[in-house]
Design an enzyme around this catalytic site. Structure first.
Site, mmCIF file in Angstrom:
data_model
loop_
_atom_site.group_PDB
_atom_site.id
_atom_site.type_symbol
_atom_site.label_atom_id
_atom_site.label_comp_id
_atom_site.label_asym_id
_atom_site.label_seq_id
_atom_site.Cartn_x
_atom_site.Cartn_y
_atom_site.Cartn_z
ATOM 1 N N SER A 63 18.530 4.901 52.361
ATOM 2 C CA SER A 63 18.645 5.995 53.338
ATOM 3 C C SER A 63 19.911 6.831 53.233
ATOM 4 O O SER A 63 19.984 7.897 53.846
ATOM 5 C CB SER A 63 18.559 5.438 54.760
ATOM 6 O OG SER A 63 17.218 5.240 55.098
ATOM 7 N N TYR A 189 10.337 11.365 48.412
ATOM 8 C CA TYR A 189 11.163 10.568 49.336
ATOM 9 C C TYR A 189 11.458 9.178 48.754
ATOM 10 O O TYR A 189 12.599 8.705 48.781
ATOM 11 C CB TYR A 189 10.454 10.466 50.698
ATOM 12 C CG TYR A 189 11.144 9.512 51.635
ATOM 13 C CD1 TYR A 189 12.376 9.845 52.213
ATOM 14 C CD2 TYR A 189 10.592 8.272 51.932
ATOM 15 C CE1 TYR A 189 13.032 8.951 53.046
ATOM 16 C CE2 TYR A 189 11.236 7.382 52.774
ATOM 17 C CZ TYR A 189 12.454 7.726 53.326
ATOM 18 O OH TYR A 189 13.103 6.834 54.148
ATOM 19 N N TYR A 241 21.480 5.157 63.014
ATOM 20 C CA TYR A 241 20.235 4.881 63.757
ATOM 21 C C TYR A 241 20.515 4.459 65.194
ATOM 22 O O TYR A 241 21.298 5.101 65.870
ATOM 23 C CB TYR A 241 19.393 3.819 63.033
ATOM 24 C CG TYR A 241 19.170 4.117 61.593
ATOM 25 C CD1 TYR A 241 18.569 5.307 61.197
ATOM 26 C CD2 TYR A 241 19.559 3.229 60.610
ATOM 27 C CE1 TYR A 241 18.357 5.589 59.863
ATOM 28 C CE2 TYR A 241 19.347 3.510 59.268
ATOM 29 C CZ TYR A 241 18.748 4.684 58.909
ATOM 30 O OH TYR A 241 18.537 4.958 57.604
ATOM 31 N N VAL A 259 19.271 0.503 53.847
ATOM 32 C CA VAL A 259 18.837 -0.897 53.955
ATOM 33 C C VAL A 259 19.194 -1.755 52.742
ATOM 34 O O VAL A 259 19.076 -2.979 52.811
ATOM 35 C CB VAL A 259 17.316 -1.043 54.231
ATOM 36 C CG1 VAL A 259 16.971 -0.684 55.641
ATOM 37 C CG2 VAL A 259 16.493 -0.289 53.215
HETATM 38 N N1 GLN Z 1 13.373 3.701 51.747
HETATM 39 C C1 GLN Z 1 13.635 3.102 53.019
HETATM 40 C C2 GLN Z 1 12.508 3.402 53.989
HETATM 41 O O1 GLN Z 1 11.986 4.465 53.988
HETATM 42 C C3 GLN Z 1 14.934 3.609 53.549
HETATM 43 C C4 GLN Z 1 15.274 3.034 54.891
HETATM 44 C C5 GLN Z 1 16.741 2.812 55.097
HETATM 45 O O2 GLN Z 1 17.527 2.672 54.166
HETATM 46 N N2 GLN Z 1 17.122 2.676 56.344
HETATM 47 O O3 GLN Z 1 12.108 2.602 54.773
#
Ligand code: GLN
Length: 339
Positions: A63, A189, A241, A259
């Protein structure tokens, strides 16, 4: 030797054995990470580098990519057009929440949650998927300062399991936020999330934002300076978040987590900071990363609303460190232990 590098070593030693949190498992490939990986990197706007640990260990950006692709969308669409499609309000919800988009706004609240990031991906210009991907890779190359590539297994792993993101994309189509090329947008994405970086790269990228969009090592403009303010604003209010409010309160640095365990922070006009440790909490933020940022912010008065220090470069802070180190700390910095 100034106290600043010593303090980074101290933090590294202090938190390397903190093993709470877990690896992200909803993207199966991410469970291959080593939970012991840990790195701290700092790059000043003058191009000075302090780093320790596994700072050259590659991992996927996840993310954190949202920050940079949002910058690209600002350049492609301009601020007001983008605002019509994607808001800038923090949600207080998990990053992959579906319900809010349907129940409330019918428009993603902000570009840092998945709904907003998928909508952002849908706004990137290019005559076909390859051109869009190449533009994205060029953008990341400018921030990182060397060639970049995508981790194909992580990309495939998320593409095969990203059902929530697919649900979000369908809702976005339903609300006319994206066009009817859902699979292409999702691929874009998932590709941006699977970009390979290391902690050093992330600090350079953050330092680029701290330096009005100019990569301080490669000396190249990565994003138009007029959009850096917008990018940092959404990082500050939405980057962590459903921890964004507490982060703003405790740490006070525009930041973004992913993540896979990275967190970047931008100290405007001074430096970029990156921490990497793949053990994440229930909100998707690196556990050790939060601790390191809290301690750095406390120790060096990096909270945006700390009373101003005398005008000095990031390094010069060390000149004030006798005074700063006397601040009460949540962790104890025993100088005799430092390397
Ligand atoms: N690729 C992950 C997702 O879309 C990214 C989420 C994240 O890093 N918080 O769920």
């Amino acid at each position: 030797m100034s106290d600043f590098p010593e303090f980074i070593k101290f933090l590294y030693e202090e938190y390397r054995h903190l093993n709470s949190g877990s690896l992200a498992s909803y993207i199966p490939e991410l469970t291959k990470a080593d939970p012991n990986w840990f790195a701290i990197s700092i790059v000043t706007k003058e191009g000075e580098i302090f780093e320790i640990g596994d700072h050259l260990q590659n991992f996927t950006i996840q993310s954190i990519s949202k920050v940079f692709v949002y910058g690209m969308a600002l350049e492609d669409c301009d601020r007001e057009t983008l605002l019509e499609k994607i808001g800038v309000e923090p949600t207080g919800d998990p990053f992959n929440s579906v319900i809010r988009l349907d129940e409330n706004s019918k428009r993603p609240d902000n570009p840092m949650v998945n709904a907003g990031a998928i909508a952002t991906a849908g706004l990137i210009k290019g005559s076909n998927a390859t051109e869009k991907l190449n533009r994205m890779l060029d953008m990341f190359r400018r921030y990182i300062g060397h060639d970049v590539f995508i981790d194909a297994p992580v990309f495939m792993s998320e593409r095969a399991t990203g059902h929530r993101n697919r649900a979000l994309a369908n809702l976005l189509l339903n609300f006319d936020i994206i066009e009817n090329n859902i699979e292409e947008i999702l691929d874009f994405y998932f590709q941006q999330c699977a970009l390979v970086v290391n902690c050093h790269d992330l600090a350079v990228m953050a330092a680029t934002l701290a330096n009005r969009g100019i990569n301080p090592i490669a000396k190249k403009q990565a994003v138009k300076p007029c959009y850096v303010r917008d990018i940092l604003s959404v990082m500050y209010t939405c980057g962590m978040y459903n921890y964004a409010g507490e982060w703003a309160y405790r740490v006070g640095i525009p930041a973004k987590s992913g993540v896979s365990g990275g967190i970047i922070g931008v100290i405007p006009d001074r430096a970029g900071i990156a921490v990497f440790s793949p053990l994440i909490d229930s909100r998707g933020n690196s556990v050790r990363g939060i601790k390191v940022f809290e301690a750095l912010s406390d120790q060096f008065n990096l909270h945006l609303f700390d009373s101003p220090l005398p005008k000095c470069s990031f390094l010069d802070i060390s000149k004030n460190s006798e005074e700063l180190i006397s601040k009460p700390l949540k962790v104890t910095f025993d100088k005799s232990k430092s390397l």
